[in-house]
Design a protein around this motif. Sequence first.
Motif, PDB file in Angstrom:
ATOM      1  N   PRO A  97       0.769  -1.203  -0.035  1.00  0.00           N
ATOM      2  CA  PRO A  97      -0.082  -0.031   0.029  1.00  0.00           C
ATOM      3  C   PRO A  97       0.699   1.249   0.099  1.00  0.00           C
ATOM      4  CG  PRO A  97      -0.861  -1.560   1.472  1.00  0.00           C
ATOM      5  CD  PRO A  97       0.498  -2.101   1.115  1.00  0.00           C
ATOM      6  N   LEU A  98       0.476   2.277  -0.757  1.00  0.00           N
ATOM      7  CA  LEU A  98       1.287   3.355  -0.897  1.00  0.00           C
ATOM      8  C   LEU A  98       0.345   4.652  -0.115  1.00  0.00           C
ATOM      9  CD1 LEU A  98       2.015   3.323  -4.843  1.00  0.00           C
ATOM     10  CD2 LEU A  98       3.453   3.062  -2.881  1.00  0.00           C
ATOM     11  N   ASP A  99       1.105   5.662   0.157  1.00  0.00           N
ATOM     12  CA  ASP A  99       0.629   6.854   0.626  1.00  0.00           C
ATOM     13  C   ASP A  99       0.860   8.005   0.045  1.00  0.00           C
ATOM     14  OD1 ASP A  99      -0.763   8.284   2.578  1.00  0.00           O
ATOM     15  OD2 ASP A  99       0.037   7.316   4.448  1.00  0.00           O
ATOM     16  N   PHE A 100       0.372   8.925   0.113  1.00  0.00           N
ATOM     17  CA  PHE A 100       0.967  10.530  -0.415  1.00  0.00           C
ATOM     18  C   PHE A 100       2.063  10.905   0.589  1.00  0.00           C
ATOM     19  CE2 PHE A 100      -3.709  10.713  -1.609  1.00  0.00           C
ATOM     20  CZ  PHE A 100      -3.505  10.426  -2.815  1.00  0.00           C
ATOM     21  N   GLU A 101       2.907  11.664  -0.124  1.00  0.00           N
ATOM     22  CA  GLU A 101       4.001  12.172   0.807  1.00  0.00           C
ATOM     23  C   GLU A 101       3.314  13.272   1.537  1.00  0.00           C
ATOM     24  OE1 GLU A 101       5.857  10.245  -2.722  1.00  0.00           O
ATOM     25  OE2 GLU A 101       4.425  12.059  -2.724  1.00  0.00           O
ATOM     26  N   GLU A 102       2.521  14.132   1.122  1.00  0.00           N
ATOM     27  CA  GLU A 102       1.726  15.280   1.707  1.00  0.00           C
ATOM     28  C   GLU A 102       0.438  15.081   1.863  1.00  0.00           C
ATOM     29  OE1 GLU A 102       2.262  17.911  -1.546  1.00  0.00           O
ATOM     30  OE2 GLU A 102       4.237  18.351  -0.898  1.00  0.00           O
TER      31      GLU A 102
END
Length: 111
Positions: A97-102
């Motif tokens: 799973p990925l996440d936004f940096e911001e």
Amino acid sequence: MSGYQYLDVKLKLRDPDSVTLTPVFLYGCIFNSLASIFGEIGGQTTVDIVKFSTEQNRFIFRVTEDFLERVRIALTLIGYYQEVPCHFQVLNTSQKPLDFEESPVEFIAFD
């Protein structure tokens, strides 16, 4: 059953103020592209919007591994979102799973 891939995607619009960016419209745009390129897609795949940010025009998709190539092709060939010229840029792809940096982000669905 195949595993999943996650795609971090940014929508770049020529005139961002003239569109309504919502998960429903985005999902429809992508499925219209899939259907026009590959025909009936029915229950062959799972494509979920996991995270969505209207501020960043970004979203994270979860797709089945066996459907990843088709989704990437469909995204690449989309030239308009709500009749506004655009293109989709895949920023990252991962099996995790990925996440936004911001932040901020809106959580849509995640199993």
